[in-house]
Design an enzyme around this catalytic site. Structure first.
Site, PDB file in Angstrom:
ATOM      1  N   SER A  19      25.674 -30.079  -2.205  1.00  0.00           N
ATOM      2  CA  SER A  19      26.828 -29.168  -2.183  1.00  0.00           C
ATOM      3  C   SER A  19      27.559 -29.446  -0.876  1.00  0.00           C
ATOM      4  O   SER A  19      26.985 -30.025   0.050  1.00  0.00           O
ATOM      5  CB  SER A  19      26.375 -27.714  -2.288  1.00  0.00           C
ATOM      6  OG  SER A  19      25.420 -27.418  -1.292  1.00  0.00           O
ATOM      7  N   GLU A  21      30.645 -28.156   2.105  1.00  0.00           N
ATOM      8  CA  GLU A  21      31.411 -27.046   2.689  1.00  0.00           C
ATOM      9  C   GLU A  21      32.717 -27.561   3.288  1.00  0.00           C
ATOM     10  O   GLU A  21      32.736 -28.562   3.986  1.00  0.00           O
ATOM     11  CB  GLU A  21      30.540 -26.398   3.778  1.00  0.00           C
ATOM     12  CG  GLU A  21      31.142 -25.123   4.327  1.00  0.00           C
ATOM     13  CD  GLU A  21      30.120 -24.364   5.162  1.00  0.00           C
ATOM     14  OE1 GLU A  21      29.010 -24.096   4.657  1.00  0.00           O
ATOM     15  OE2 GLU A  21      30.437 -24.067   6.323  1.00  0.00           O
ATOM     16  N   ASP A 113      30.292 -13.055  12.668  1.00  0.00           N
ATOM     17  CA  ASP A 113      29.937 -12.958  14.093  1.00  0.00           C
ATOM     18  C   ASP A 113      30.618 -11.749  14.722  1.00  0.00           C
ATOM     19  O   ASP A 113      31.631 -11.263  14.208  1.00  0.00           O
ATOM     20  CB  ASP A 113      30.352 -14.244  14.813  1.00  0.00           C
ATOM     21  CG  ASP A 113      29.408 -15.391  14.477  1.00  0.00           C
ATOM     22  OD1 ASP A 113      28.184 -15.159  14.453  1.00  0.00           O
ATOM     23  OD2 ASP A 113      29.900 -16.503  14.227  1.00  0.00           O
ATOM     24  N   PHE A 223      28.696 -25.692  20.297  1.00  0.00           N
ATOM     25  CA  PHE A 223      28.556 -24.732  19.211  1.00  0.00           C
ATOM     26  C   PHE A 223      27.069 -24.430  18.980  1.00  0.00           C
ATOM     27  O   PHE A 223      26.675 -23.275  18.790  1.00  0.00           O
ATOM     28  CB  PHE A 223      29.225 -25.285  17.948  1.00  0.00           C
ATOM     29  CG  PHE A 223      29.278 -24.298  16.822  1.00  0.00           C
ATOM     30  CD1 PHE A 223      29.767 -23.022  17.022  1.00  0.00           C
ATOM     31  CD2 PHE A 223      28.837 -24.649  15.554  1.00  0.00           C
ATOM     32  CE1 PHE A 223      29.812 -22.090  15.987  1.00  0.00           C
ATOM     33  CE2 PHE A 223      28.871 -23.738  14.508  1.00  0.00           C
ATOM     34  CZ  PHE A 223      29.354 -22.458  14.729  1.00  0.00           C
ATOM     35  N   HIS A 273      23.088 -29.325   1.677  1.00  0.00           N
ATOM     36  CA  HIS A 273      24.436 -28.768   1.814  1.00  0.00           C
ATOM     37  C   HIS A 273      25.061 -29.468   3.014  1.00  0.00           C
ATOM     38  O   HIS A 273      24.542 -29.388   4.132  1.00  0.00           O
ATOM     39  CB  HIS A 273      24.351 -27.257   2.051  1.00  0.00           C
ATOM     40  CG  HIS A 273      25.685 -26.575   2.128  1.00  0.00           C
ATOM     41  ND1 HIS A 273      26.456 -26.291   1.014  1.00  0.00           N
ATOM     42  CD2 HIS A 273      26.386 -26.108   3.184  1.00  0.00           C
ATOM     43  CE1 HIS A 273      27.568 -25.680   1.388  1.00  0.00           C
ATOM     44  NE2 HIS A 273      27.560 -25.559   2.690  1.00  0.00           N
TER      45      HIS A 273
HETATM   46  P1  FAD Z   1      22.746 -10.996   8.732  1.00  0.00           P
HETATM   47  O1  FAD Z   1      21.982 -11.599   7.628  1.00  0.00           O
HETATM   48  O2  FAD Z   1      23.246  -9.616   8.557  1.00  0.00           O
HETATM   49  O3  FAD Z   1      21.895 -11.011  10.054  1.00  0.00           O
HETATM   50  C1  FAD Z   1      21.430 -12.227  10.611  1.00  0.00           C
HETATM   51  C2  FAD Z   1      20.340 -11.917  11.607  1.00  0.00           C
HETATM   52  O4  FAD Z   1      20.843 -11.136  12.682  1.00  0.00           O
HETATM   53  C3  FAD Z   1      19.239 -11.145  10.974  1.00  0.00           C
HETATM   54  O5  FAD Z   1      18.082 -11.895  11.108  1.00  0.00           O
HETATM   55  C4  FAD Z   1      19.168  -9.846  11.681  1.00  0.00           C
HETATM   56  O6  FAD Z   1      17.833  -9.595  12.063  1.00  0.00           O
HETATM   57  C5  FAD Z   1      20.058  -9.995  12.880  1.00  0.00           C
HETATM   58  N1  FAD Z   1      20.958  -8.871  12.987  1.00  0.00           N
HETATM   59  C6  FAD Z   1      21.924  -8.534  12.124  1.00  0.00           C
HETATM   60  N2  FAD Z   1      22.611  -7.470  12.582  1.00  0.00           N
HETATM   61  C7  FAD Z   1      22.044  -7.158  13.749  1.00  0.00           C
HETATM   62  C8  FAD Z   1      22.292  -6.167  14.728  1.00  0.00           C
HETATM   63  N3  FAD Z   1      23.298  -5.281  14.571  1.00  0.00           N
HETATM   64  N4  FAD Z   1      21.498  -6.140  15.825  1.00  0.00           N
HETATM   65  C9  FAD Z   1      20.486  -7.016  15.986  1.00  0.00           C
HETATM   66  N5  FAD Z   1      20.216  -8.004  15.102  1.00  0.00           N
HETATM   67  C10 FAD Z   1      20.970  -8.046  14.013  1.00  0.00           C
HETATM   68  N6  FAD Z   1      30.780 -16.986   9.748  1.00  0.00           N
HETATM   69  C11 FAD Z   1      32.075 -16.749   9.398  1.00  0.00           C
HETATM   70  O7  FAD Z   1      32.768 -15.976  10.074  1.00  0.00           O
HETATM   71  N7  FAD Z   1      32.641 -17.366   8.310  1.00  0.00           N
HETATM   72  C12 FAD Z   1      31.953 -18.219   7.519  1.00  0.00           C
HETATM   73  O8  FAD Z   1      32.487 -18.757   6.539  1.00  0.00           O
HETATM   74  C13 FAD Z   1      30.587 -18.499   7.846  1.00  0.00           C
HETATM   75  N8  FAD Z   1      29.828 -19.330   7.088  1.00  0.00           N
HETATM   76  C14 FAD Z   1      28.507 -19.534   7.403  1.00  0.00           C
HETATM   77  C15 FAD Z   1      27.738 -20.347   6.565  1.00  0.00           C
HETATM   78  C16 FAD Z   1      26.390 -20.579   6.875  1.00  0.00           C
HETATM   79  C17 FAD Z   1      25.570 -21.447   5.952  1.00  0.00           C
HETATM   80  C18 FAD Z   1      25.807 -19.994   8.040  1.00  0.00           C
HETATM   81  C19 FAD Z   1      24.387 -20.283   8.392  1.00  0.00           C
HETATM   82  C20 FAD Z   1      26.574 -19.182   8.867  1.00  0.00           C
HETATM   83  C21 FAD Z   1      27.923 -18.927   8.559  1.00  0.00           C
HETATM   84  N9  FAD Z   1      28.719 -18.086   9.355  1.00  0.00           N
HETATM   85  C22 FAD Z   1      30.030 -17.842   8.999  1.00  0.00           C
HETATM   86  C23 FAD Z   1      28.163 -17.478  10.571  1.00  0.00           C
HETATM   87  C24 FAD Z   1      27.582 -16.073  10.320  1.00  0.00           C
HETATM   88  O9  FAD Z   1      28.615 -15.177  10.017  1.00  0.00           O
HETATM   89  C25 FAD Z   1      26.849 -15.647  11.601  1.00  0.00           C
HETATM   90  O10 FAD Z   1      25.705 -16.437  11.798  1.00  0.00           O
HETATM   91  C26 FAD Z   1      26.552 -14.160  11.729  1.00  0.00           C
HETATM   92  O11 FAD Z   1      26.277 -13.874  13.090  1.00  0.00           O
HETATM   93  C27 FAD Z   1      25.366 -13.671  10.919  1.00  0.00           C
HETATM   94  O12 FAD Z   1      25.677 -13.575   9.592  1.00  0.00           O
HETATM   95  P2  FAD Z   1      24.503 -13.272   8.523  1.00  0.00           P
HETATM   96  O13 FAD Z   1      25.096 -13.016   7.225  1.00  0.00           O
HETATM   97  O14 FAD Z   1      23.452 -14.292   8.637  1.00  0.00           O
HETATM   98  O15 FAD Z   1      23.956 -11.900   9.144  1.00  0.00           O
END
Ligand code: FAD
Length: 303
Positions: A19, A21, A113, A223, A273
């Site tokens: 896949s 991106e 983020d 990064f 990916h």
């Molecule tokens: P979550 O699954 O909610 O949390 C990730 C981890 O952080 C968890 O393990 C949790 O324990 C910890 N955590 C969550 N919230 C808290 C908190 N409040 N305090 C303490 N710990 C906490 N970003 C973009 O903006 N756009 C994109 O298109 C994008 N694509 C991505 C694609 C991939 C494959 C990956 C790996 C990352 C991508 N990101 C993107 C980055 C992503 O948004 C960040 O890594 C973000 O910080 C965490 O998102 P998540 O969904 O993993 O968070």
């Protein structure tokens, strides 16, 4: 396994899926280049392609336009990335419905983020989804979408420890995610150790390695340090001293990515990916090493 051995074993090995991106283009010229890449990638019959969502939702319109055009003009399975940072639940749900109306039924669901940048404290919107797991549940409440989430072989930088990290991944799976794509990594041992942890935690969805070709070592290393990916010394040494030599850098980037993928394949990985940076050449080369060739559609007229 060496690349030499890999290229001779793929014919008899298990089916490999890829896949890709992309990110939404910022100009007409960038859009033209993106579409050249998409046309080549399409010929590789990928399992799906995805389009990122800019930090804080900054590319919402461009992401929507890009995925809609992909749905309308290609045969690709298209996933839209979506974050919930800085938006209420109803705003996010509204965006989901816009994507749905555009023909999207696959999402890569992400918390996003912190609004002040990676490394700052994440403050959820007061009436928003608090994390990735809540966003997955929200999506599933709207429709039975295919939902992918993020996973972190070196743990997410905000997670206190691996157990907390694993707990969030489990919550995302329990909410309905059916696969995860990893943050990029360069040490395959870390991926393998992570996969073991995931399985021990009773999580059985595919954990697809995210492969980041190093087009520009300085940018990627910067990064990486912000998102918790370690850069091994041997890798830094390979790129040392060629900052002003883009041609050699590109060749090295291809070799390093190919080597990583080949090694993962020998460890039993069958899904990859690839972060394309909107360019097709390197992804196409990696696919060829994996035994996946472009199927060029026949043209109507010939000389
Ligand atoms: P979550 O699954 O909610 O949390 C990730 C981890 O952080 C968890 O393990 C949790 O324990 C910890 N955590 C969550 N919230 C808290 C908190 N409040 N305090 C303490 N710990 C906490 N970003 C973009 O903006 N756009 C994109 O298109 C994008 N694509 C991505 C694609 C991939 C494959 C990956 C790996 C990352 C991508 N990101 C993107 C980055 C992503 O948004 C960040 O890594 C973000 O910080 C965490 O998102 P998540 O969904 O993993 O968070």
């Amino acid at each position: 396994m060496s690349l030499y051995k890999l290229s001779r074993s793929v014919a008899s090995s298990k089916k490999v899926d890829v896949s890709f991106e992309f990110f939404p283009p910022i100009s007409d010229k960038a859009e033209e280049n993106l579409w050249k890449a998409i046309r080549r990638i399409e010929n590789l019959s990928p399992k799906f392609v995805s389009v990122t969502y800019g930090a804080g939702g900054s590319t919402r319109e461009r992401t929507l336009r890009t995925v809609k055009r992909m749905v309308d003009e290609t045969n690709l399975n298209v996933a839209a990335h979506l974050t919930c940072v800085g938006a209420s639940k109803s705003e996010v749900d509204g965006i989901v419905n816009e994507f749905k109306d555009a023909g999207i039924n696959r999402f890569v669901a992400l918390r996003g983020d912190p609004a002040d940048g990676i490394g700052e404290r994440y403050i959820p919107h007061p009436s928003g989804y608090n994390n990735g797991a809540e966003l997955v549940a929200g999506l599933k409440g709207i429709s039975d979408f295919d939902v992918t989430v993020a996973a972190y072989p070196e743990k997410h930088p905000e997670s206190a420890d691996f157990a907390t990290d694993m707990d969030m991944l489990k919550r995302k799976v329990d909410a309905g995610a059916t696969r995860a794509i990893t943050q990029f990594f360069f040490d395959n041992d870390l991926y393998e150790a992570y996969l073991e942890r995931v399985r021990k935690a009773g999580i059985y969805i595919p954990i697809i390695p995210g492969i980041q070709p190093i087009h520009n070592f300085i940018k990627v290393a910067n990064f990486a340090s912000r998102c918790g990916t370690s850069v091994p010394q041997w890798l830094a040494e390979r790129f040392d001293g060629i900052d002003s030599d883009p041609e050699t850098r590109q060749m090295l980037a291809a070799a390093v990515a190919a080597e990583q993928v080949a090694d993962l394949a020998t460890r039993g990985v069958t899904d990859f990916h690839i972060y394309t940076m909107n360019k097709a050449e390197l992804p196409v080369a990696i696919c060829r090493l994996l035994g996946i060739h472009e199927k060029i559609p026949e043209t109507a007229s010939k000389d």
